[in-house]
Design an enzyme around this catalytic site. Sequence first.
Site, mmCIF file in Angstrom:
data_model
loop_
_atom_site.group_PDB
_atom_site.id
_atom_site.type_symbol
_atom_site.label_atom_id
_atom_site.label_comp_id
_atom_site.label_asym_id
_atom_site.label_seq_id
_atom_site.Cartn_x
_atom_site.Cartn_y
_atom_site.Cartn_z
ATOM 1 N N ARG A 121 -55.544 115.086 136.543
ATOM 2 C CA ARG A 121 -54.344 115.095 135.669
ATOM 3 C C ARG A 121 -53.093 114.591 136.379
ATOM 4 O O ARG A 121 -51.974 114.923 136.022
ATOM 5 C CB ARG A 121 -54.096 116.477 135.075
ATOM 6 C CG ARG A 121 -55.251 116.956 134.232
ATOM 7 C CD ARG A 121 -54.881 118.106 133.338
ATOM 8 N NE ARG A 121 -55.994 118.439 132.477
ATOM 9 C CZ ARG A 121 -56.984 119.245 132.838
ATOM 10 N NH1 ARG A 121 -56.955 119.829 134.011
ATOM 11 N NH2 ARG A 121 -57.973 119.471 132.018
ATOM 12 N N LYS A 143 -45.903 100.412 135.072
ATOM 13 C CA LYS A 143 -46.911 100.072 134.055
ATOM 14 C C LYS A 143 -48.278 100.129 134.717
ATOM 15 O O LYS A 143 -48.493 99.491 135.763
ATOM 16 C CB LYS A 143 -46.665 98.672 133.496
ATOM 17 C CG LYS A 143 -45.638 98.642 132.391
ATOM 18 C CD LYS A 143 -45.637 97.299 131.676
ATOM 19 C CE LYS A 143 -44.605 97.299 130.581
ATOM 20 N NZ LYS A 143 -44.468 95.967 129.945
ATOM 21 N N GLU A 185 -42.419 84.148 137.494
ATOM 22 C CA GLU A 185 -41.714 85.409 137.212
ATOM 23 C C GLU A 185 -40.348 85.414 137.906
ATOM 24 O O GLU A 185 -39.379 85.964 137.386
ATOM 25 C CB GLU A 185 -42.538 86.623 137.683
ATOM 26 C CG GLU A 185 -43.929 86.731 137.078
ATOM 27 C CD GLU A 185 -43.955 87.169 135.605
ATOM 28 O OE1 GLU A 185 -42.898 87.545 135.062
ATOM 29 O OE2 GLU A 185 -45.052 87.109 135.012
ATOM 30 N N LYS A 227 -35.384 94.111 138.360
ATOM 31 C CA LYS A 227 -36.437 94.892 137.683
ATOM 32 C C LYS A 227 -36.061 96.368 137.656
ATOM 33 O O LYS A 227 -36.225 97.050 136.638
ATOM 34 C CB LYS A 227 -37.781 94.669 138.392
ATOM 35 C CG LYS A 227 -38.924 95.480 137.812
ATOM 36 C CD LYS A 227 -39.763 94.701 136.841
ATOM 37 C CE LYS A 227 -40.725 95.597 136.069
ATOM 38 N NZ LYS A 227 -42.080 95.180 136.101
ATOM 39 N N GLU A 237 -39.970 100.702 127.705
ATOM 40 C CA GLU A 237 -39.948 99.459 126.929
ATOM 41 C C GLU A 237 -39.636 99.678 125.442
ATOM 42 O O GLU A 237 -40.304 99.142 124.560
ATOM 43 C CB GLU A 237 -41.283 98.717 127.072
ATOM 44 C CG GLU A 237 -41.134 97.226 126.781
ATOM 45 C CD GLU A 237 -42.396 96.426 127.090
ATOM 46 O OE1 GLU A 237 -42.500 95.971 128.231
ATOM 47 O OE2 GLU A 237 -43.253 96.274 126.223
ATOM 48 N N ARG A 241 -36.213 96.534 128.227
ATOM 49 C CA ARG A 241 -37.326 96.107 129.082
ATOM 50 C C ARG A 241 -38.102 94.944 128.458
ATOM 51 O O ARG A 241 -38.781 94.190 129.162
ATOM 52 C CB ARG A 241 -38.243 97.300 129.390
ATOM 53 C CG ARG A 241 -39.303 96.982 130.424
ATOM 54 C CD ARG A 241 -39.964 98.214 130.999
ATOM 55 N NE ARG A 241 -40.986 97.845 131.957
ATOM 56 C CZ ARG A 241 -41.594 98.681 132.773
ATOM 57 N NH1 ARG A 241 -41.259 99.943 132.767
ATOM 58 N NH2 ARG A 241 -42.512 98.258 133.611
ATOM 59 N N ASN A 245 -40.386 90.141 128.989
ATOM 60 C CA ASN A 245 -41.473 89.388 128.351
ATOM 61 C C ASN A 245 -41.062 87.971 127.966
ATOM 62 O O ASN A 245 -41.772 87.298 127.216
ATOM 63 C CB ASN A 245 -41.973 90.135 127.114
ATOM 64 C CG ASN A 245 -42.640 91.427 127.488
ATOM 65 O OD1 ASN A 245 -43.461 91.462 128.405
ATOM 66 N ND2 ASN A 245 -42.277 92.511 126.825
ATOM 67 N N HIS A 248 -43.560 85.253 127.741
ATOM 68 C CA HIS A 248 -44.880 85.872 127.812
ATOM 69 C C HIS A 248 -45.637 85.836 126.483
ATOM 70 O O HIS A 248 -46.861 85.731 126.480
ATOM 71 C CB HIS A 248 -44.779 87.314 128.307
ATOM 72 C CG HIS A 248 -44.543 87.409 129.789
ATOM 73 N ND1 HIS A 248 -43.485 86.796 130.414
ATOM 74 C CD2 HIS A 248 -45.241 88.032 130.772
ATOM 75 C CE1 HIS A 248 -43.535 87.045 131.717
ATOM 76 N NE2 HIS A 248 -44.587 87.789 131.967
ATOM 77 N N HIS A 252 -48.977 84.150 126.775
ATOM 78 C CA HIS A 252 -50.263 84.835 126.611
ATOM 79 C C HIS A 252 -51.161 84.075 125.640
ATOM 80 O O HIS A 252 -52.385 84.014 125.830
ATOM 81 C CB HIS A 252 -50.055 86.266 126.106
ATOM 82 C CG HIS A 252 -49.539 87.193 127.175
ATOM 83 N ND1 HIS A 252 -48.798 88.315 126.898
ATOM 84 C CD2 HIS A 252 -49.648 87.144 128.525
ATOM 85 C CE1 HIS A 252 -48.463 88.912 128.026
ATOM 86 N NE2 HIS A 252 -48.971 88.214 129.036
ATOM 87 N N HIS A 264 -52.002 82.857 134.799
ATOM 88 C CA HIS A 264 -50.895 83.575 134.169
ATOM 89 C C HIS A 264 -49.533 82.909 134.427
ATOM 90 O O HIS A 264 -48.783 82.635 133.491
ATOM 91 C CB HIS A 264 -50.888 85.022 134.680
ATOM 92 C CG HIS A 264 -49.767 85.849 134.147
ATOM 93 N ND1 HIS A 264 -49.764 86.341 132.862
ATOM 94 C CD2 HIS A 264 -48.605 86.248 134.708
ATOM 95 C CE1 HIS A 264 -48.645 87.019 132.667
ATOM 96 N NE2 HIS A 264 -47.920 86.980 133.765
HETATM 97 N N1 GLY Z 1 -44.095 93.038 133.634
HETATM 98 C C1 GLY Z 1 -43.235 93.477 132.610
HETATM 99 C C2 GLY Z 1 -42.807 94.886 132.732
HETATM 100 O O1 GLY Z 1 -43.054 95.501 133.747
HETATM 101 O O2 GLY Z 1 -42.220 95.429 131.842
#
Ligand code: GLY
Length: 357
Positions: A121, A143, A185, A227, A237, A241, A245, A248, A252, A264
């Site tokens: 947990r 993430k 990026e 970041k 997000e 946040r 993207n 992206h 994608h 990518h």
């Molecule tokens: N790679 C995008 C984010 O971390 O939100």
Amino acid sequence: MKQLQVGLEERAYPILIKEGLLSEIGQELKLRPIAKRYIIIADDNVAELFGGHVVESLRNADIPVDLLTFPHGEASKNMATVEKLARSLAQLGVDRQDALIALGGGVTGDITGFLAAIYMRGISFVQVPTSLLAQVDSSVGGKTGVDIPEGKNLVGCFYQPKCVFIDTAVLKDLPREELLNGLAEVVKYGVIYDSDFFHFLVANQKSILDLEPTVVEAVVAHCCTIKARVVEADEREADLRRILNYGHTLGHAVEAASNFTIAHGKAISIGMAAVNTISVKKSLLGADKAQRIKDVLQGFGLPTDIPMDLDRGQMKEFLKTDKKSVNGKPFFVLPIQIGKVIITDDVDDVMIEEAFG
Ligand code: GLY
């Protein structure tokens, strides 16, 4: 050494950046103990390249350590790998006093973070990113997750690491393709958030490609700072946040339509150039600015055009089913100047088709 902080109250953590940091991780963990014992998780390639260094660094600091590996590649990013690793942790008697170290690129960080979030947990984990993409993006912000046959990253959670250790020297061992993935990026941060940084990238393009240590350290630190600020403002997000993207959504679709033969970073670069044309069409961005962004991407050796042989119809389908689309309507992050973007779903099909080229 550069030290930054991700300010998330009780989940706050430092990011340490230094050339050669890999062999000092033991000392650093001694100074800021997170656990009694650490289990390094790495793919077979990274374990061979850097696993020994990190194990030795912890042993030199008298910290108990084990190393677990899994086969490299996105194909490993699934529940089966998580289960296998979880069982290995249980067999090693790992408990809540222990912590994981994600040593590797984005796949390793995502798997290890997710494993740390669900094993017993939740146990602590530390990020040691070894690709440029992981250093400037995926290792910061919490993430985590794995892919399922129905889609990438569909199972996962937000789970912050306790610390991020970035050794920029490892980038010298990266294949050029991997470096390109990260550079897309890097350019993204300049366009979405910081025009001064964008101009710094333009002025230092050669030094960056030559991996000049002080410039690379400055670039990585700057990206991590942006970041961190974005994640502090919107950890889960809900809003801001989403600017991360940029490029992206279309990228994608390019990646998927190419059956993942376009990497990518290249796909994101194509995606950024394509959404810029939407911005220009909507009179949000000057054509000269879109061209400057294209120039810097191309200067880094990144592609900016969607290959003619990619099926446009298929790309449109991918856009509709993108997990971030709402009611089949994708949202786009559109630059309105270099350093500033808006988020909108107000882009009609004709504009999308035109952006496909
Ligand atoms: N790679 C995008 C984010 O971390 O939100």
